[in-house]
Scaffold this motif. Structure first.
Motif: not given
Length: 333
Positions: A71-84
């Protein structure tokens, strides 16, 4: 007339309007600490994604460190929508097995040794319609023991820290969120919990799993309601929610064909459920409403099932359940 109103409410929860509270409405969460049980998958993962990408310290509680790492890998690779543009937060694993109450105290003690504040706890993890007869280690019906009893026990350990956090935190920002479901409409008659035999140990015929699932989701509502009575004057907001009908691994016990049909007709992406949980955590409306609130998809104040509400108001079901679980969990404190 009441049947018509009930049908309208169910339709509104099943086919909600577009969300008005989204990732863009979540503030910078730097120096805030959050707990998400079941945060490695489904809506828990979507919620953790947004918290992390808004600078929060996120404690993800679950059984599997492998699932957490994925989950951590997925979360870090795919930011929350519009939140860079927010600073990244941090994520930590907390090992707990909610189907075994003996793991709750060690997990809670470990967590309390790490943190000095807890802004929001999302009691999000859950089991849905497992095989009939499934039990926890302590012999509870699996959904009841996992979804209700274990979270109640965990909250007993964490409540003092949340109350201390509320003493210096902005008003309405410290919250305890007990994740329920639209299934709370389908608990046992008359008021949602079969208090005479909660685990159906004495039943001549074992009930359908969806009935006991509905009962567990009523249990989450009752705990949120009674806890609100206890802590709302002390600065902690306690509420429950229906995150929506979502595609997640909760449906893993449903047959493949049925799951595909259900998913095509009625289920929504997990992100939308995450938005419902974000609304419950950060929108001003739940804090402005004195006492208990019930949030519905995709972030609105809703209405409880009428019979569940009658049980609370006229028969003291929330207080009754709280008292029962206090006695049952004393030995695990």
């Amino acid at each position: 007339m009441e049947r018509i109103r009930s049908a309208r409410r169910m339709f509104s929860e099943s086919f909600p309007p577009s969300p008005k509270f989204t990732e863009n409405d979540v503030p910078n969460l730097t120096q805030k600490v959050f707990l998400v049980t079941g945060g490695s998958s489904g809506i828990g993962l979507e919620l953790s994604r947004v918290l992390y990408h808004h600078g929060a310290r996120v404690i993800i509680a679950g059984r599997s460190e492998k699932s957490y790492n994925e989950a951590v890998s997925e979360i870090k690779a795919n930011p929350a929508k519009g939140r860079n543009n927010f600073p990244k937060g941090s994520m930590e694993f907390l090992k707990i097995d909610l189907s075994d109450l003996t793991t709750v105290k060690p997990a809670a003690q470990e967590l309390l040794s790490r943190i000095d504040r807890l802004d929001i706890a999302w009691y999000n993890a859950g089991v849905m319609i497992p095989p009939v007869g499934s039990k926890t280690t302590q012999g509870y019906e699996l959904q009841w023991g996992t979804n209700v009893v274990a979270h109640f026990l965990l909250n007993r350990f964490l409540s003092p820290l949340q109350l201390r956090t509320a003493e210096s935190a902005p008003a309405g920002s410290v919250r305890t969120i007990w994740v329920s479901s639209s299934a709370h409409h389908f608990g046992p008659e008359p008021y949602g919990v079969n208090f005479d035999d909660i685990n159906y140990d004495r039943a001549a015929k074992k009930p359908a799993p969806f009935l006991t699932y509905g009962q567990s989701k009523v249990g989450d509502v009752l705990l949120a309601y009674e806890y609100a009575n206890m802590v709302s004057d002390k600065g902690v907001v306690s509420l429950s929610l229906n995150p929506g009908n979502l595609r997640s691994n909760l449906q893993r016990h449903i047959g493949n064909i049925a799951r595909r049909i259900l998913g095509f007709l009625l289920l929504y992406p997990p992100r939308l459920g995450g938005l419902t949980e974000l609304y419950a955590g950060f929108a001003p409306e739940p804090a402005a409403k004195k006492g208990f609130s019930f949030v519905i998809p995709w972030g609105r104040i809703g209405v409880l099932n009428k019979n569940v509400q009658i049980g609370i108001e006229q028969h003291g079901t929330a207080k009754k359940l709280w008292s029962i679980l206090e006695k049952e969990t004393d030995k695990y404190m």
